[in-house]
Design a protein around this motif. Structure first.
Motif, PDB file in Angstrom:
ATOM      1  N   ILE A  41      -8.846  -4.340  -0.445  1.00  0.00           N
ATOM      2  CA  ILE A  41      -8.470  -4.368  -1.860  1.00  0.00           C
ATOM      3  C   ILE A  41      -8.642  -2.940  -2.354  1.00  0.00           C
ATOM      4  O   ILE A  41      -9.715  -2.347  -2.207  1.00  0.00           O
ATOM      5  CB  ILE A  41      -9.371  -5.323  -2.675  1.00  0.00           C
ATOM      6  CG1 ILE A  41      -9.225  -6.755  -2.155  1.00  0.00           C
ATOM      7  CG2 ILE A  41      -9.034  -5.238  -4.160  1.00  0.00           C
ATOM      8  CD1 ILE A  41     -10.209  -7.747  -2.759  1.00  0.00           C
ATOM      9  N   ASN A  42      -7.600  -2.370  -2.922  1.00  0.00           N
ATOM     10  CA  ASN A  42      -7.657  -0.996  -3.400  1.00  0.00           C
ATOM     11  C   ASN A  42      -8.527  -0.877  -4.653  1.00  0.00           C
ATOM     12  O   ASN A  42      -8.805  -1.867  -5.329  1.00  0.00           O
ATOM     13  CB  ASN A  42      -6.246  -0.488  -3.711  1.00  0.00           C
ATOM     14  CG  ASN A  42      -5.425  -0.356  -2.463  1.00  0.00           C
ATOM     15  OD1 ASN A  42      -4.909  -1.348  -1.959  1.00  0.00           O
ATOM     16  ND2 ASN A  42      -5.299   0.842  -1.934  1.00  0.00           N
ATOM     17  N   ASP A  43      -8.908   0.365  -4.945  1.00  0.00           N
ATOM     18  CA  ASP A  43      -9.711   0.640  -6.139  1.00  0.00           C
ATOM     19  C   ASP A  43      -8.886   0.532  -7.420  1.00  0.00           C
ATOM     20  O   ASP A  43      -9.434   0.544  -8.506  1.00  0.00           O
ATOM     21  CB  ASP A  43     -10.323   2.038  -6.046  1.00  0.00           C
ATOM     22  CG  ASP A  43     -11.263   2.172  -4.854  1.00  0.00           C
ATOM     23  OD1 ASP A  43     -11.822   1.152  -4.425  1.00  0.00           O
ATOM     24  OD2 ASP A  43     -11.425   3.298  -4.355  1.00  0.00           O
ATOM     25  N   GLY A  44      -7.599   0.456  -7.282  1.00  0.00           N
ATOM     26  CA  GLY A  44      -6.684   0.339  -8.421  1.00  0.00           C
ATOM     27  C   GLY A  44      -5.366  -0.223  -7.913  1.00  0.00           C
ATOM     28  O   GLY A  44      -5.319  -0.885  -6.883  1.00  0.00           O
ATOM     29  N   CYS A  82      -5.565  -7.327  -5.507  1.00  0.00           N
ATOM     30  CA  CYS A  82      -4.680  -7.912  -4.490  1.00  0.00           C
ATOM     31  C   CYS A  82      -5.181  -7.542  -3.090  1.00  0.00           C
ATOM     32  O   CYS A  82      -5.134  -6.377  -2.688  1.00  0.00           O
ATOM     33  CB  CYS A  82      -3.251  -7.409  -4.683  1.00  0.00           C
ATOM     34  SG  CYS A  82      -2.108  -7.973  -3.406  1.00  0.00           S
ATOM     35  N   GLU A  83      -5.634  -8.541  -2.334  1.00  0.00           N
ATOM     36  CA  GLU A  83      -6.088  -8.310  -0.968  1.00  0.00           C
ATOM     37  C   GLU A  83      -4.870  -8.327  -0.049  1.00  0.00           C
ATOM     38  O   GLU A  83      -4.065  -9.256  -0.107  1.00  0.00           O
ATOM     39  CB  GLU A  83      -7.086  -9.390  -0.564  1.00  0.00           C
ATOM     40  CG  GLU A  83      -7.747  -9.120   0.762  1.00  0.00           C
ATOM     41  CD  GLU A  83      -8.820 -10.145   1.116  1.00  0.00           C
ATOM     42  OE1 GLU A  83      -9.574  -9.880   2.059  1.00  0.00           O
ATOM     43  OE2 GLU A  83      -8.885 -11.205   0.457  1.00  0.00           O
ATOM     44  N   HIS A  84      -4.749  -7.305   0.804  1.00  0.00           N
ATOM     45  CA  HIS A  84      -3.562  -7.183   1.637  1.00  0.00           C
ATOM     46  C   HIS A  84      -3.837  -6.376   2.907  1.00  0.00           C
ATOM     47  O   HIS A  84      -4.835  -5.674   2.999  1.00  0.00           O
ATOM     48  CB  HIS A  84      -2.406  -6.550   0.850  1.00  0.00           C
ATOM     49  CG  HIS A  84      -2.730  -5.187   0.329  1.00  0.00           C
ATOM     50  ND1 HIS A  84      -3.547  -4.960  -0.758  1.00  0.00           N
ATOM     51  CD2 HIS A  84      -2.335  -3.966   0.743  1.00  0.00           C
ATOM     52  CE1 HIS A  84      -3.645  -3.669  -0.987  1.00  0.00           C
ATOM     53  NE2 HIS A  84      -2.917  -3.034  -0.084  1.00  0.00           N
ATOM     54  N   VAL A  85      -2.901  -6.501   3.865  1.00  0.00           N
ATOM     55  CA  VAL A  85      -2.956  -5.709   5.087  1.00  0.00           C
ATOM     56  C   VAL A  85      -1.529  -5.557   5.608  1.00  0.00           C
ATOM     57  O   VAL A  85      -0.750  -6.505   5.594  1.00  0.00           O
ATOM     58  CB  VAL A  85      -3.869  -6.349   6.166  1.00  0.00           C
ATOM     59  CG1 VAL A  85      -3.396  -7.726   6.564  1.00  0.00           C
ATOM     60  CG2 VAL A  85      -3.972  -5.452   7.400  1.00  0.00           C
ATOM     61  N   ILE A  94       5.595   5.200   5.880  1.00  0.00           N
ATOM     62  CA  ILE A  94       5.337   4.514   4.616  1.00  0.00           C
ATOM     63  C   ILE A  94       4.854   5.527   3.583  1.00  0.00           C
ATOM     64  O   ILE A  94       3.963   6.340   3.867  1.00  0.00           O
ATOM     65  CB  ILE A  94       4.262   3.431   4.830  1.00  0.00           C
ATOM     66  CG1 ILE A  94       4.744   2.433   5.898  1.00  0.00           C
ATOM     67  CG2 ILE A  94       3.911   2.748   3.529  1.00  0.00           C
ATOM     68  CD1 ILE A  94       3.652   1.872   6.742  1.00  0.00           C
ATOM     69  N   LEU A  95       5.396   5.444   2.392  1.00  0.00           N
ATOM     70  CA  LEU A  95       4.942   6.257   1.275  1.00  0.00           C
ATOM     71  C   LEU A  95       3.986   5.398   0.454  1.00  0.00           C
ATOM     72  O   LEU A  95       4.334   4.284   0.071  1.00  0.00           O
ATOM     73  CB  LEU A  95       6.133   6.692   0.415  1.00  0.00           C
ATOM     74  CG  LEU A  95       5.813   7.697  -0.683  1.00  0.00           C
ATOM     75  CD1 LEU A  95       5.505   9.065  -0.068  1.00  0.00           C
ATOM     76  CD2 LEU A  95       6.979   7.806  -1.649  1.00  0.00           C
ATOM     77  N   VAL A  96       2.777   5.913   0.228  1.00  0.00           N
ATOM     78  CA  VAL A  96       1.766   5.168  -0.522  1.00  0.00           C
ATOM     79  C   VAL A  96       1.354   5.982  -1.743  1.00  0.00           C
ATOM     80  O   VAL A  96       0.977   7.150  -1.624  1.00  0.00           O
ATOM     81  CB  VAL A  96       0.536   4.834   0.344  1.00  0.00           C
ATOM     82  CG1 VAL A  96      -0.535   4.136  -0.473  1.00  0.00           C
ATOM     83  CG2 VAL A  96       0.938   3.973   1.530  1.00  0.00           C
ATOM     84  N   VAL A  97       1.430   5.343  -2.913  1.00  0.00           N
ATOM     85  CA  VAL A  97       1.005   5.960  -4.170  1.00  0.00           C
ATOM     86  C   VAL A  97      -0.146   5.113  -4.692  1.00  0.00           C
ATOM     87  O   VAL A  97       0.019   3.903  -4.913  1.00  0.00           O
ATOM     88  CB  VAL A  97       2.167   5.994  -5.191  1.00  0.00           C
ATOM     89  CG1 VAL A  97       1.715   6.657  -6.484  1.00  0.00           C
ATOM     90  CG2 VAL A  97       3.385   6.694  -4.613  1.00  0.00           C
ATOM     91  N   GLU A  98      -1.327   5.736  -4.855  1.00  0.00           N
ATOM     92  CA  GLU A  98      -2.511   4.981  -5.243  1.00  0.00           C
ATOM     93  C   GLU A  98      -3.545   5.917  -5.866  1.00  0.00           C
ATOM     94  O   GLU A  98      -3.384   7.143  -5.834  1.00  0.00           O
ATOM     95  CB  GLU A  98      -3.114   4.273  -4.036  1.00  0.00           C
ATOM     96  CG  GLU A  98      -3.600   5.225  -2.961  1.00  0.00           C
ATOM     97  CD  GLU A  98      -4.001   4.543  -1.672  1.00  0.00           C
ATOM     98  OE1 GLU A  98      -4.095   3.316  -1.620  1.00  0.00           O
ATOM     99  OE2 GLU A  98      -4.230   5.278  -0.682  1.00  0.00           O
ATOM    100  N   THR A  99      -4.618   5.345  -6.377  1.00  0.00           N
ATOM    101  CA  THR A  99      -5.716   6.136  -6.901  1.00  0.00           C
ATOM    102  C   THR A  99      -6.277   7.004  -5.781  1.00  0.00           C
ATOM    103  O   THR A  99      -6.517   6.500  -4.672  1.00  0.00           O
ATOM    104  CB  THR A  99      -6.836   5.206  -7.442  1.00  0.00           C
ATOM    105  OG1 THR A  99      -6.266   4.348  -8.436  1.00  0.00           O
ATOM    106  CG2 THR A  99      -7.967   6.001  -8.037  1.00  0.00           C
ATOM    107  N   ALA A 100      -6.470   8.289  -6.057  1.00  0.00           N
ATOM    108  CA  ALA A 100      -7.002   9.196  -5.040  1.00  0.00           C
ATOM    109  C   ALA A 100      -8.315   8.674  -4.500  1.00  0.00           C
ATOM    110  O   ALA A 100      -9.169   8.194  -5.247  1.00  0.00           O
ATOM    111  CB  ALA A 100      -7.183  10.594  -5.637  1.00  0.00           C
ATOM    112  N   GLY A 101      -8.459   8.717  -3.163  1.00  0.00           N
ATOM    113  CA  GLY A 101      -9.682   8.261  -2.511  1.00  0.00           C
ATOM    114  C   GLY A 101      -9.771   6.765  -2.302  1.00  0.00           C
ATOM    115  O   GLY A 101     -10.779   6.272  -1.799  1.00  0.00           O
ATOM    116  N   SER A 102      -8.758   6.023  -2.654  1.00  0.00           N
ATOM    117  CA  SER A 102      -8.761   4.572  -2.478  1.00  0.00           C
ATOM    118  C   SER A 102      -8.793   4.227  -1.002  1.00  0.00           C
ATOM    119  O   SER A 102      -8.439   5.050  -0.155  1.00  0.00           O
ATOM    120  CB  SER A 102      -7.534   3.952  -3.141  1.00  0.00           C
ATOM    121  OG  SER A 102      -7.666   2.554  -3.212  1.00  0.00           O
ATOM    122  N   VAL A 103      -9.179   2.996  -0.690  1.00  0.00           N
ATOM    123  CA  VAL A 103      -9.297   2.542   0.706  1.00  0.00           C
ATOM    124  C   VAL A 103      -7.963   2.646   1.403  1.00  0.00           C
ATOM    125  O   VAL A 103      -6.949   2.247   0.888  1.00  0.00           O
ATOM    126  CB  VAL A 103      -9.798   1.082   0.746  1.00  0.00           C
ATOM    127  CG1 VAL A 103      -9.842   0.582   2.176  1.00  0.00           C
ATOM    128  CG2 VAL A 103     -11.142   0.971   0.106  1.00  0.00           C
TER     129      VAL A 103
END
Length: 103
Positions: A41-44, A82-85, A94-103
């Motif tokens: 689960i991401n931090d955001g 949202c739990e995912h894998v 894959i391009l991933v946009v997320e909170t910096a330092g997220s899992v």
């Protein structure tokens, strides 16, 4: 200015990444992989864009596991909690946009 040819990108290990940008605490990274990630689960919030290849995205909704097959051009949005894998089918970029330092 930067131009990145995503189809040319590979990494020395699964989920290796190329940092593209960090803007106001949000990171944009290009990942190469040929192996599944881990349930998390991401931090955001997270935006996950398949640029090349096929990815089976597993996620839990109301405690039930679901799977959606994503092809090049498809986008998966993981809201907060949202739990995912991700499970690539062969190689994927894959391009991933997320909170910096997220899992």
């Amino acid at each position: 200015m930067k131009i990145i040819r995503s189809k040319d990108f590979t990494a020395s290990r699964a989920w290796g990444a190329l940092d593209i940008a960090s803007m106001n605490g949000i990171s944009t990274r290009l990942h190469w992989t040929n192996q599944p990630y881990k349930w998390h689960i991401n931090d955001g919030e997270e935006v996950f864009v398949v640029l090349d290849g096929i990815v089976d995205m597993h996620y839990r909704e109301a405690g039930t596991e679901q799977v959606s097959r994503l092809a090049a051009g498809d986008i998966f949005y993981a809201g907060i909690g949202c739990e995912h894998v991700a499970h690539p089918v062969g190689e994927a970029r894959i391009l991933v946009v997320e909170t910096a330092g997220s899992v």
